[in-house]
Write a protein that holds these residues in place. Structure first.
Motif, PDB file in Angstrom:
ATOM      1  N   VAL A   4       0.255  -2.754  90.379  1.00 15.81           N
ATOM      2  CA  VAL A   4       0.728  -1.511  89.762  1.00 15.81           C
ATOM      3  C   VAL A   4       0.285  -1.437  88.303  1.00 15.81           C
ATOM      4  O   VAL A   4      -0.254  -2.401  87.747  1.00 15.81           O
ATOM      5  N   GLU A   5       0.532  -0.287  87.684  1.00 11.27           N
ATOM      6  CA  GLU A   5       0.257  -0.110  86.268  1.00 11.27           C
ATOM      7  C   GLU A   5       1.491  -0.501  85.448  1.00 11.27           C
ATOM      8  O   GLU A   5       2.613  -0.507  85.948  1.00 11.27           O
ATOM      9  N   ASN A   6       1.270  -0.820  84.190  1.00 14.94           N
ATOM     10  CA  ASN A   6       2.384  -1.163  83.305  1.00 14.94           C
ATOM     11  C   ASN A   6       3.380  -0.019  83.171  1.00 14.94           C
ATOM     12  O   ASN A   6       4.566  -0.249  82.904  1.00 14.94           O
TER      13      ASN A   6
ATOM     14  N   THR B  60      24.391  -5.762 107.696  1.00 13.83           N
ATOM     15  CA  THR B  60      23.664  -5.653 106.434  1.00 13.83           C
ATOM     16  C   THR B  60      22.187  -5.952 106.658  1.00 13.83           C
ATOM     17  O   THR B  60      21.852  -6.936 107.330  1.00 13.83           O
ATOM     18  N   PRO B  61      21.288  -5.127 106.120  1.00 13.34           N
ATOM     19  CA  PRO B  61      19.857  -5.346 106.357  1.00 13.34           C
ATOM     20  C   PRO B  61      19.333  -6.582 105.628  1.00 13.34           C
ATOM     21  O   PRO B  61      19.895  -7.028 104.626  1.00 13.34           O
ATOM     22  N   THR B  62      18.250  -7.099 106.138  1.00 18.45           N
ATOM     23  CA  THR B  62      17.563  -8.221 105.506  1.00 18.45           C
ATOM     24  C   THR B  62      17.171  -7.854 104.072  1.00 18.45           C
ATOM     25  O   THR B  62      16.729  -6.737 103.799  1.00 18.45           O
ATOM     26  N   GLY B  63      17.333  -8.790 103.163  1.00 21.07           N
ATOM     27  CA  GLY B  63      17.013  -8.538 101.760  1.00 21.07           C
ATOM     28  C   GLY B  63      15.517  -8.397 101.518  1.00 21.07           C
ATOM     29  O   GLY B  63      14.689  -8.902 102.283  1.00 21.07           O
ATOM     30  N   THR B  64      15.188  -7.685 100.450  1.00 26.57           N
ATOM     31  CA  THR B  64      13.787  -7.490 100.073  1.00 26.57           C
ATOM     32  C   THR B  64      13.603  -7.810  98.595  1.00 26.57           C
ATOM     33  O   THR B  64      14.568  -7.877  97.832  1.00 26.57           O
ATOM     34  N   CYS B  65      12.347  -7.992  98.217  1.00 27.76           N
ATOM     35  CA  CYS B  65      12.034  -8.234  96.804  1.00 27.76           C
ATOM     36  C   CYS B  65      10.787  -7.450  96.441  1.00 27.76           C
ATOM     37  O   CYS B  65       9.726  -7.639  97.048  1.00 27.76           O
ATOM     38  N   ALA B  66      10.917  -6.551  95.482  1.00 20.15           N
ATOM     39  CA  ALA B  66       9.757  -5.815  94.977  1.00 20.15           C
ATOM     40  C   ALA B  66       8.982  -6.738  94.036  1.00 20.15           C
ATOM     41  O   ALA B  66       9.541  -7.270  93.085  1.00 20.15           O
ATOM     42  N   VAL B  67       7.712  -6.926  94.328  1.00 25.95           N
ATOM     43  CA  VAL B  67       6.842  -7.782  93.516  1.00 25.95           C
ATOM     44  C   VAL B  67       5.790  -6.894  92.879  1.00 25.95           C
ATOM     45  O   VAL B  67       4.886  -6.392  93.555  1.00 25.95           O
ATOM     46  N   LEU B  68       5.900  -6.670  91.574  1.00 25.18           N
ATOM     47  CA  LEU B  68       4.998  -5.781  90.859  1.00 25.18           C
ATOM     48  C   LEU B  68       3.981  -6.616  90.088  1.00 25.18           C
ATOM     49  O   LEU B  68       4.324  -7.348  89.159  1.00 25.18           O
ATOM     50  N   LEU B  69       2.713  -6.496  90.498  1.00 27.14           N
ATOM     51  CA  LEU B  69       1.628  -7.282  89.897  1.00 27.14           C
ATOM     52  C   LEU B  69       0.864  -6.415  88.911  1.00 27.14           C
ATOM     53  O   LEU B  69       0.446  -5.298  89.246  1.00 27.14           O
ATOM     54  N   THR B  70       0.685  -6.925  87.697  1.00 27.15           N
ATOM     55  CA  THR B  70      -0.052  -6.191  86.667  1.00 27.15           C
ATOM     56  C   THR B  70      -1.138  -7.097  86.085  1.00 27.15           C
ATOM     57  O   THR B  70      -1.160  -8.302  86.325  1.00 27.15           O
ATOM     58  N   GLU B  71      -2.031  -6.475  85.314  1.00 32.04           N
ATOM     59  CA  GLU B  71      -3.152  -7.197  84.688  1.00 32.04           C
ATOM     60  C   GLU B  71      -3.948  -7.969  85.738  1.00 32.04           C
ATOM     61  O   GLU B  71      -4.307  -9.132  85.554  1.00 32.04           O
TER      62      GLU B  71
END
Length: 369
Positions: free
Chosen positions: A26-28, A123-134
């Motif tokens: 993603v962008e900053n 309850t749904p399975t947990g998720t993790c947003a992983v935002l990669l920059t540079e």
């Protein structure tokens, strides 16, 4: 003649919050929109509720079975397999009764990990947003814990004979402090009571917020841990919690963590990574012939090999890979230097790929790490 005692395969258990990683470059500007920092791990708040849907809508997504300790176990299992070492590698944590939970189990099992999830219907399975920059050099993790928060101490007790009784190394992520203190205490007391059985209880500081938000719990359970992992920012957060004189001096911080009182006579090992800088290893040195007393703290700064900038794809999971590589050798009674060497190798291999996808670890077999 006494009956033959069957050979017992060594075992490692990991415990933490299993999450399905939703990863994107993603962008900053997107980080700024959601008030996220380039290299940090946080729990999602109300302001982040649209983050995952925005990622899925606007970016190319990679889905990976994740969660800190589950990744550690996957890497350890992969390296042990490459070395043709027979070892049970297990993981437990809470998931939902849904497609994401099934997907994680299949992926982890394919990597050689026995999954013993606690499955929650509501309850749904947990998720993790992983935002990669540079270009992947920086990563920001924002965790939606979901069913991972439903993990209960009773699940561990119910499966004690499978998961704990004959297990040599137990590895717990600091993230689990948000859910259950009782599990830490029960496991800690078990390892202390089995001091003659050569069991090892490992802990990862996991993220600065663990010390900042759950400091009281962390202070309560720290005396149980034989090995403490962390990176420099996590170590600094713990140093501020404990009011160490100079949180910025990572060598001094590692020494002080190693010097803290423990409930066992075995010397505590503290392993702090610093990105491209040398890995710091601090270990108590027992006094000769004086049980339970400490003479000094041994300090090592072990350089790690660098990779070409062009090879760097995604730094997410480097710390987990290091811990997995370290434990894969520790279970074989390797030297600390060898444990660090293989840990560094695993981290280098992981960051050459998008997502925490296991490489073949081919250099392990040739001992060219």
């Amino acid at each position: 003649m006494a009956p033959h005692k069957p050979f017992r395969v060594p075992a490692i258990l990991g415990l933490c919050n299993p999450l399905l990683d939703i990863s994107a470059y993603v962008e900053n500007d997107l980080l700024e929109k959601y008030k996220l920092e380039p290299n940090n791990v946080i729990l999602a708040g109300e302001e982040h509720k649209e983050l995952c849907s925005e990622l899925v809508k606007n970016y190319t997504i990679d889905y990976t079975a994740g969660g800190s300790a589950q990744n550690v176990m996957r890497v350890a299992a992969g390296i042990l397999k490459s070395q043709k070492v027979d070892c049970r590698v297990m993981f437990t944590g809470g998931v939902g009764k849904d497609e994401f939970g099934d997907l994680m189990a299949k992926k982890a099992q394919a990597d050689g990990v026995e999954t013993h999830y606690m499955i929650t219907d509501s309850t749904p399975t947990g998720t993790c947003a992983v935002l990669l920059t540079e270009g992947g050099k920086n990563r920001s993790l924002c965790a939606f814990l979901g069913a991972s928060q439903k993990f209960s101490h009773e699940h561990l007790v119910k499966n004690w004979d499978i998961l704990v009784r004959d297990t040599d190394i137990i590895y717990i992520s600091g993230f689990l402090l948000a859910i259950t203190l009782e599990t830490f205490v029960r496991l800690g007391k078990h390892v202390v009571e089995c001091s003659s059985a050569n069991k090892t209880l490992c802990f990862n500081l996991s993220a600065p917020y663990v010390s900042e938000v759950f400091g009281d719990r962390l202070i309560e359970v720290m005396p149980y841990f034989d090995i403490v992992f962390g990176n420099d920012t996590e170590a600094q957060a713990y140093a501020r919690l404990r009011k160490f004189p100079d949180p910025g001096d990572i060598v001094d911080v590692a020494k002080r963590i190693a010097s803290e009182p423990t409930l066992r006579n075995t010397p505590r090992i503290v392993v702090i990574t610093q990105g491209e800088k040398p890995i710091i290893v601090a270990q108590k040195i027992p006094k000769p012939d004086v049980q339970g007393e400490i003479e000094d703290v041994s300090m090592k700064q072990i350089p790690c090999k660098q990779i070409l900038e062009s090879e760097l794809v995604d730094t997410n999971g480097a710390g987990d890979a290091f811990a997995g590589g370290f434990l894969s050798q520790y279970i074989q009674n390797a030297s600390i230097e060898k444990c660090v060497e293989v840990g560094s190798y695993a981290a280098r291999e992981i960051i050459k790929q998008s997502g925490i996808v296991l490489p073949d670890f081919s250099e392990i077999a040739s001992d060219k790490v």
